[in-house]
Design an enzyme around this catalytic site. Structure first.
Site, short mmCIF file in Angstrom:
data_model
loop_
_atom_site.label_atom_id
_atom_site.label_comp_id
_atom_site.label_asym_id
_atom_site.label_seq_id
_atom_site.Cartn_x
_atom_site.Cartn_y
_atom_site.Cartn_z
N GLY A 154 0.84 -1.19 0.00
CA GLY A 154 0.00 0.00 0.00
C GLY A 154 0.87 1.24 0.00
O GLY A 154 1.97 1.25 -0.56
N THR A 235 7.34 -2.41 11.04
CA THR A 235 7.01 -1.02 11.38
C THR A 235 5.51 -0.77 11.15
O THR A 235 5.09 0.37 11.02
CB THR A 235 7.83 -0.04 10.53
OG1 THR A 235 7.61 -0.33 9.14
CG2 THR A 235 9.31 -0.12 10.85
N ALA A 236 4.72 -1.86 11.11
CA ALA A 236 3.30 -1.74 10.78
C ALA A 236 2.43 -1.90 12.02
O ALA A 236 2.11 -0.91 12.70
CB ALA A 236 2.94 -2.77 9.70
N ARG A 237 2.07 -3.13 12.36
CA ARG A 237 1.25 -3.42 13.52
C ARG A 237 1.83 -4.63 14.26
O ARG A 237 2.21 -5.63 13.66
CB ARG A 237 -0.20 -3.74 13.10
CG ARG A 237 -1.00 -2.50 12.69
CD ARG A 237 -1.08 -1.52 13.82
NE ARG A 237 -2.16 -0.57 13.70
CZ ARG A 237 -2.22 0.57 14.37
NH1 ARG A 237 -1.25 0.91 15.18
NH2 ARG A 237 -3.25 1.38 14.22
N GLU A 266 1.59 -3.15 23.93
CA GLU A 266 2.42 -1.96 24.10
C GLU A 266 2.01 -1.18 25.34
O GLU A 266 0.82 -1.06 25.62
CB GLU A 266 2.31 -1.07 22.85
CG GLU A 266 2.85 -1.74 21.60
CD GLU A 266 2.75 -0.86 20.35
OE1 GLU A 266 2.18 0.25 20.43
OE2 GLU A 266 3.24 -1.28 19.30
N HIS A 285 7.33 2.31 19.06
CA HIS A 285 6.25 2.73 18.15
C HIS A 285 6.51 4.16 17.69
O HIS A 285 5.65 5.04 17.79
CB HIS A 285 4.89 2.61 18.85
CG HIS A 285 3.74 2.48 17.90
ND1 HIS A 285 2.65 1.68 18.13
CD2 HIS A 285 3.51 3.06 16.69
CE1 HIS A 285 1.80 1.77 17.12
NE2 HIS A 285 2.30 2.61 16.24
N ALA A 287 8.20 4.91 14.49
CA ALA A 287 8.56 5.03 13.08
C ALA A 287 7.85 6.18 12.39
O ALA A 287 8.27 6.64 11.33
CB ALA A 287 8.27 3.72 12.34
#
Length: 314
Positions: A154, A235-237, A266, A285, A287
């Site tokens: 994406g 670096t997403a979820r 987290e 978290h 990025a």
């Protein structure tokens, strides 16, 4: 009667006073609870009873929470990901959910490239050797000699692919929604299935949304399919990775290393084995760190809230 708005987004809380006049003009009263990273379902249950709107982070707006918020009309997410919000329950209750799409693609792509170069060029090993008093030269490929697999192509995945093309890397991608043909003409990512990507990549980087089909997309089986010399970047979820399975793979040299900006829970627990592994690099978290992007998201989040709560622009 003023609107009551819960402000729980941790990036927005420190600057909420900057929007005091805007909120006053729209008769908005803010509720700003203490938040370390995100609010759990239990924590939200004690806060949502009288709120009309929310500016949230990754808080657990579950069906149970929404049932306790009869006045709630809009949830304005600070950022992009809305997987922590029960969107089906929101639709049933006519609660509008909005976000800022493509908010941090460039900063997240830069972070991904930083980790990729760090691993591929062996900078972590060289630094360790120097600190230990060793002066040893080690072979390391250029990024142009490597295959990088992107799970999710994406906005962020495409930004990473464009950067990789400059380095001459072979880039593999997998995504149930193919990238636009115009993008593939300009940036020839090879679209393959997940198993092929895992088997052929020197670096696997995650850039997909979190949903029922992507939950634990990197599990024990996926890690077995990766090269033992490969590196994993997320670096997403956080829940895209089965963390206990990753710990085992790292301990048994099933993969060479991992860089993680996001985690299943987290903040990351103090006792997590990931904290003590020399081949794992961690960040909180972060990025999305980009002051210019943050400013845009601050304003967009407030505008979204006011548009749907008050029927006006911010």
């Amino acid at each position: 009667m003023p609107y009551r708005v819960l402000i729980s987004a941790p990036y927005f809380q420190p600057i909420v006073d900057r929007f005091e006049e805007t909120f006053r003009q729209h008769e908005i009263e803010t509720v700003v609870p203490e938040v370390r990273e995100r609010l759990s379902e239990t924590e939200l249950l004690g806060l949502v009873g009288g709120i009309d709107g929310a500016i949230c982070g990754d808080d657990a707006f579950t069906a149970r929470v929404l049932a306790e918020a009869p006045r709630l009309r809009v949830i304005s997410k600070w950022g992009t990901g809305i997987d922590s919000i029960d969107q089906e329950a929101c639709a049933k209750r006519n609660v509008v959910v909005c976000n800022t799409p493509d908010a941090f693609s460039q900063s997240v792509a830069d972070t991904t490239m930083g980790y990729t170069l760090f691993f591929v060029r062996g900078l972590h090993r060289l630094s360790e050797d120097m600190r230990a008093g060793r002066w040893e030269k080690q072979a390391a490929p250029s990024l142009g000699e490597c295959v990088v697999g992107l799970i999710g192509v994406g906005n962020v995945g495409r930004a990473v692919a464009q950067r990789l093309m400059v380095f001459g890397s072979r880039v593999l991608g997998c995504d149930p929604v193919p990238p636009p043909p115009a993008f593939l003409e300009q940036c020839p990512v090879e679209m393959v299935d997940t198993q092929t990507l895992l088997a052929e990549s020197d670096v696997v980087s995650l850039h997909c949304d979190l949903n029922p089909t992507s939950f634990h997309i990197i599990d024990g089986e996926a890690l077995v399919n990766m090269r033992s010399t490969a590196f994993l970047i997320n670096t997403a979820r956080g829940p895209l990775i089965d963390e206990p399975a990753l710990v085992v793979a790292l301990q048994e040299s099933g993969v060479a290393g991992a860089a993680m900006d996001v985690f299943e829970d987290e903040p990351l627990a103090e006792e997590s084995p990931l904290r003590s592994m020399p081949n794992v690099f961690l960040s909180p978290h972060n990025a999305n760190s980009s002051p210019r992007a943050w400013e845009r998201v601050h304003q967009s989040t407030v505008d979204n809230l006011i548009r749907h709560l008050c029927g006006q622009e911010g």
